[in-house]
Enzyme design. Structure first.
Site, PDB file in Angstrom:
ATOM      1  N   TYR A  13      -4.088  40.902  18.805  1.00  0.00           N
ATOM      2  CA  TYR A  13      -4.099  42.161  19.535  1.00  0.00           C
ATOM      3  C   TYR A  13      -4.772  43.263  18.726  1.00  0.00           C
ATOM      4  O   TYR A  13      -5.319  44.220  19.277  1.00  0.00           O
ATOM      5  CB  TYR A  13      -2.680  42.567  19.921  1.00  0.00           C
ATOM      6  N   GLU A  21      -4.810  29.701  28.646  1.00  0.00           N
ATOM      7  CA  GLU A  21      -5.258  28.315  28.783  1.00  0.00           C
ATOM      8  C   GLU A  21      -4.640  27.614  29.991  1.00  0.00           C
ATOM      9  O   GLU A  21      -3.491  27.855  30.353  1.00  0.00           O
ATOM     10  CB  GLU A  21      -4.891  27.514  27.534  1.00  0.00           C
ATOM     11  N   TYR A  25      -2.226  20.595  21.230  1.00  0.00           N
ATOM     12  CA  TYR A  25      -3.059  21.558  21.952  1.00  0.00           C
ATOM     13  C   TYR A  25      -3.507  22.745  21.095  1.00  0.00           C
ATOM     14  O   TYR A  25      -4.071  23.690  21.603  1.00  0.00           O
ATOM     15  CB  TYR A  25      -2.354  21.969  23.247  1.00  0.00           C
ATOM     16  N   GLN A  78      11.437  39.286  26.546  1.00  0.00           N
ATOM     17  CA  GLN A  78      10.980  38.302  27.529  1.00  0.00           C
ATOM     18  C   GLN A  78      12.056  37.292  27.880  1.00  0.00           C
ATOM     19  O   GLN A  78      11.797  36.318  28.579  1.00  0.00           O
ATOM     20  CB  GLN A  78       9.733  37.595  26.987  1.00  0.00           C
ATOM     21  N   HIS A 129       8.312  35.111  23.731  1.00  0.00           N
ATOM     22  CA  HIS A 129       7.724  33.770  23.834  1.00  0.00           C
ATOM     23  C   HIS A 129       8.774  32.654  23.904  1.00  0.00           C
ATOM     24  O   HIS A 129       8.861  31.789  23.037  1.00  0.00           O
ATOM     25  CB  HIS A 129       6.778  33.517  22.651  1.00  0.00           C
TER      26      HIS A 129
END
Length: 409
Positions: free
Chosen positions: A303, A282, A292, A122, A186
């Protein structure tokens, strides 16, 4: 013109579980909130929302006719988009290049002079933003996955776009979200500029079980919203966090993989979107110093189907999302609409959805989502980022290399 029921069906078929990453269209001039949620697939869990309207709110439909067109299909894995003062668009491509696209779809040659990125997984060249005074200072700020000897980091850099627009001059890395980690997932990667001229950057917790707890650690730069000056130092007015060793650049924490940031055009508040695991994407209204919750609370599951931690969704002292999705849509870049060409969109939030393969439109009143719409469902594209141009139109990019212009008919 597409039949609404077919749009809902196509949307349902387009949905998949969130990955570890995670033509003209015209709406009929009918309808508003019809009370039926746009999501019809079953959730991944039996978890219940904390308040009414936190998920699966009633669907809405744009009554003003609008259309989209593909400006170009010649981009390669674009990740971030920002409008230049003259209406052209500056785009980052994941492999490590920037390009400029004009209104006719002409794509520039790669802009050189950027630091090397690690594009694996990513990673790559991620979100970008041009300075509000770009017309005079030509400054650009961007986020990227930087390879270091000890691993990869989410890094922030700045530089000046040369007058001939072929290169970035004096590129400088001004911030690194340490510790580095030898993984490729991430990174977060969005960036916005607040009214005080400071940079707000989202960082991911790097996905793996070994790094996941760092989202809750105030001594780590992972899983955070970071607020720094354009020189890369902690911004004035950041929250005072009392934990020993707390980093002064932290604005909020407890985030998983936040790929969306946007500042409300009226309230100037920061809103943020982040990928959940299997369920639990979210939307958050970000408050200074707030936690949060990830990975302590979540509306998603692993998963594998197992619960996350204690499998709880609420705990005192941890913020609830304003809205969540289950199944996921994989929210990426987002923007508030501040134009007047489609009046009913005023101050609505538009979110590019990856696995959802559409653009989310959210109607927000008093900091609560009161309506949801899915746009460009039939395009079958993974939407990565969206912005508003000086002309008042929305511009969206997709992983498949398209740039869309969305505007009134």
């Amino acid at each position: 013109m597409k039949n609404y029921l077919l749009i809902v069906l196509a949307t349902t078929l387009a949905f998949t579980a969130c990955k570890p990453e995670e033509t003209d269209n015209t709406t009929p001039p009918t309808g508003s909130n019809n009370g039926t949620p746009v999501e019809t697939s079953p959730p991944n869990s039996a978890y219940q929302p904390a308040f009414a309207g936190q998920t699966r709110v009633g669907g809405v439909r744009t009554s003003t006719g609008f259309q989209s067109r593909v400006v170009t299909s010649s981009l390669t894995s674009p990740w971030g988009i920002a409008a230049l003062p003259d209406g052209r668009l500056l785009v980052s491509e994941k492999a490590g290049t920037m390009r400029i696209v004009n209104s006719t779809g002409q794509v520039s040659t790669p802009i050189t002079g950027l630091p090397r990125v690690n594009p694996a997984g990513q990673g790559g060249l991620l979100g970008l933003r041009v300075d509000p005074s770009f017309a005079t200072n030509r400054m650009v700020y961007w986020v990227f996955s930087e390879p270091l000897p000890e691993g990869n980091v989410t890094a922030v850099a700045k530089g000046r776009l040369a007058a001939d627009e072929t290169r970035i001059e004096d590129a400088t890395v001004i911030y690194r979200a340490t510790p580095a980690y030898n993984g490729t997932l991430h990174y977060g990667g969005r960036i916005v500029i607040d009214q005080a001229g400071n940079l707000l950057i989202s960082t991911g917790e790097r996905s793996d079980l070994v790094t996941r707890p760092q989202a809750q650690s105030l001594t780590s730069g992972l899983g955070k919203i970071i607020r720094i000056t354009k020189e890369g130092v902690p911004a004035s007015g950041n929250p005072v966090l009392t934990q020993t060793g707390a980093r002064p650049e932290i604005y909020s924490y407890g985030h998983r993989n936040p790929q969306g940031l946007a500042i409300h055009p009226v309230t100037a508040e920061l809103w943020q979107g982040e990928h959940g695991p299997r369920g639990g994407d979210e939307l958050n209204r970000v408050r200074s110093g707030a936690n949060y919750g990830w990975p302590t609370i979540s509306y998603g599951i692993e998963y594998s189907g197992q619960r996350i931690g204690e499998g709880i969704q609420q705990r005192e002292g941890l913020e609830q999302p304003v809205y969540y999705w289950d199944p996921v849509v994989s929210p990426s870049g987002m923007t508030f609409y501040s134009g007047n060409r489609i009046p009913e969109w005023q101050n609505n939030l538009f979110i590019s959805a990856l696995s959802g393969m559409h653009i989310v439109r959210l109607v927000i009143e008093n900091n609560r989502v009161v309506g949801e719409e899915r746009l460009l469902v039939s395009e079958n594209q993974r939407f990565r980022d969206i912005t508003q141009g000086p002309d008042g139109a929305l511009y969206a990019i997709t992983d498949q290399g398209r740039l869309y212009r969305i505007d009134r008919e």
